[in-house]
Design a protein around this motif. Structure first.
Motif, PDB file in Angstrom:
ATOM      1  N   GLY A 162       4.677  -3.593 -16.529  1.00 51.46           N
ATOM      2  CA  GLY A 162       4.564  -5.041 -16.614  1.00 51.46           C
ATOM      3  C   GLY A 162       5.239  -5.730 -15.448  1.00 51.46           C
ATOM      4  N   ALA A 163       5.864  -4.946 -14.581  1.00 47.30           N
ATOM      5  CA  ALA A 163       6.504  -5.465 -13.369  1.00 47.30           C
ATOM      6  C   ALA A 163       6.356  -4.417 -12.288  1.00 47.30           C
ATOM      7  N   VAL A 164       6.169  -4.854 -11.054  1.00 46.02           N
ATOM      8  CA  VAL A 164       5.965  -3.929  -9.942  1.00 46.02           C
ATOM      9  C   VAL A 164       6.644  -4.468  -8.684  1.00 46.02           C
ATOM     10  N   ILE A 165       6.858  -3.560  -7.752  1.00 43.28           N
ATOM     11  CA  ILE A 165       7.295  -3.931  -6.411  1.00 43.28           C
ATOM     12  C   ILE A 165       6.195  -3.516  -5.444  1.00 43.28           C
ATOM     13  N   PHE A 166       5.713  -4.465  -4.655  1.00 43.84           N
ATOM     14  CA  PHE A 166       4.769  -4.164  -3.592  1.00 43.84           C
ATOM     15  C   PHE A 166       5.560  -4.084  -2.283  1.00 43.84           C
ATOM     16  N   SER A 167       5.672  -2.873  -1.741  1.00 40.04           N
ATOM     17  CA  SER A 167       6.321  -2.685  -0.452  1.00 40.04           C
ATOM     18  C   SER A 167       5.320  -3.016   0.644  1.00 40.04           C
ATOM     19  N   MET A 168       5.777  -3.736   1.689  1.00 38.73           N
ATOM     20  CA  MET A 168       4.863  -4.223   2.726  1.00 38.73           C
ATOM     21  C   MET A 168       5.401  -3.898   4.118  1.00 38.73           C
ATOM     22  N   PRO A 169       5.378  -2.618   4.477  1.00 36.87           N
ATOM     23  CA  PRO A 169       5.928  -2.238   5.781  1.00 36.87           C
ATOM     24  C   PRO A 169       5.048  -2.677   6.943  1.00 36.87           C
ATOM     25  N   LEU A 170       5.705  -3.030   8.044  1.00 36.99           N
ATOM     26  CA  LEU A 170       5.003  -3.323   9.291  1.00 36.99           C
ATOM     27  C   LEU A 170       4.709  -2.003  10.002  1.00 36.99           C
ATOM     28  N   GLU A 171       3.505  -1.860  10.491  1.00 33.07           N
ATOM     29  CA  GLU A 171       3.032  -0.584  11.018  1.00 33.07           C
ATOM     30  C   GLU A 171       3.874  -0.082  12.191  1.00 33.07           C
ATOM     31  N   SER A 172       4.278   1.187  12.120  1.00 29.13           N
ATOM     32  CA  SER A 172       5.021   1.847  13.189  1.00 29.13           C
ATOM     33  C   SER A 172       4.056   2.434  14.217  1.00 29.13           C
ATOM     34  N   ILE A 173       4.527   2.619  15.448  1.00 27.91           N
ATOM     35  CA  ILE A 173       3.687   3.244  16.468  1.00 27.91           C
ATOM     36  C   ILE A 173       3.378   4.697  16.114  1.00 27.91           C
TER      37      ILE A 173
END
Length: 292
Positions: free
Chosen positions: A170-181
């Motif tokens: 009923g609850a979540v964390i959306f991780s949003m990493p910036l793309e690495s080379i």
């Protein structure tokens, strides 16, 4: 690709490793004895957290650092035998305490809640009568993210017009990493030739191995030595001149690791190699990027 050993089978040879799979819903609609009327977030990507984590974590996709906007399609699900008997309005809210709790309970976790100016999503979503899902958009602004942090968004279902909100999803964390080379597909040579010798690993080459960004210059592959289920995470430094840590997890076990040497690191051609140990097993690996 090398067949990844399921941990139940591997127990004949070795102890200490484990894995856990989760279906799309906490209680599948076709499961025997399934409970009706559960409202939950549906998986939109593989779960990126252990079964014992206080909140499930998903990485929908990595984001281009210079992108002005990006959209994530999230889903709320009506779990049970039947479809929704009528329109179900599901109310949503941001909850930074989810991230604080996760960081306090999971060793090494360092998620940072996105600033309110960096995202938008609706206050509610409707699961239409006769269906099982309601979809909604999360819009984010990657070029406003702090690139030094592990950006994430904690969202919870606050209530629903019908049904019971799931206690697990009923609850979540959306991780949003910036793309690495370093993100991409690799060919890899593996050798367990020092420390504890594991007969399941040995020495071999493989191709098509994915490295995905999961944090600031933090890359993860969804296996352990391309042999066991789990994950291996490499932390590159900010200048792409070294690897500062390796984290090996299988199931709920976070293995002790150490780096003996970084043998090659070429950020132009995307090649890196190192000696490291996990759970006493010495690994020599060389990674060569072959594509996206």
């Amino acid at each position: 690709m090398k067949k990844i050993i399921n941990i139940v089978m591997a127990l004949t040879f070795i102890t200490g490793l484990s894995s856990c799979l989760k279906d799309d819903t906490i209680i599948g609609p076709d499961s025997p004895g399934a409970i009706k009327n559960i409202i939950e977030f549906k998986n939109i990507a593989p779960i990126n957290s252990s079964p014992t984590a206080p909140v499930p974590v998903f990485i929908p996709f990595t984001l281009k650092p210079d992108a002005a906007t990006a959209e994530i399609e999230a889903i709320v699900n009506y779990a049970g035998v039947d479809v929704a008997p009528s329109d179900i309005v599901v109310n949503l809210a941001v909850d930074p305490s989810l991230i604080a709790t996760y960081n306090s309970k999971v060793s090494g976790a360092a998620f940072s809640q996105l600033a309110s100016s960096s995202y938008t999503f609706p206050a509610s979503v409707t699961i239409p009568a006769g269906q099982r899902e309601g979809k909604f958009k999360i819009t984010v602004k990657p070029n406003s993210f702090d690139a030094s942090k592990e950006n994430a968004l904690g969202i919870k279902i606050t209530s629903a017009s019908s049904g019971t909100v799931s206690g697990n999803f009923g609850a979540v964390i959306f991780s949003m990493p910036l793309e690495s080379i370093w993100q991409g597909t690799y060919s890899v040579s593996y050798s367990n030739n020092y420390g504890t010798i594991d007969a399941n690993i040995g020495t071999f080459d493989d191709t098509g191995i994915k490295l995905s960004t999961v944090g600031p210059n933090k890359l993860q592959t969804l296996s352990v030595a391309d042999t066991y289920s789990g994950s291996t995470t490499f932390q590159f430094n900010g200048t792409n001149t070294s690897i500062t840590s390796v984290v090996v997890i299988s199931g709920s076990t976070n293995f002790a690791t150490s780096i003996q040497s970084v043998d090659i690191i070429d950020p132009i051609n995307k090649v890196f190699g190192l000696h490291y140990t996990w759970g006493g097993r010495g690994m020599v690996e060389k990674w060569t990027r072959t594509g996206d």
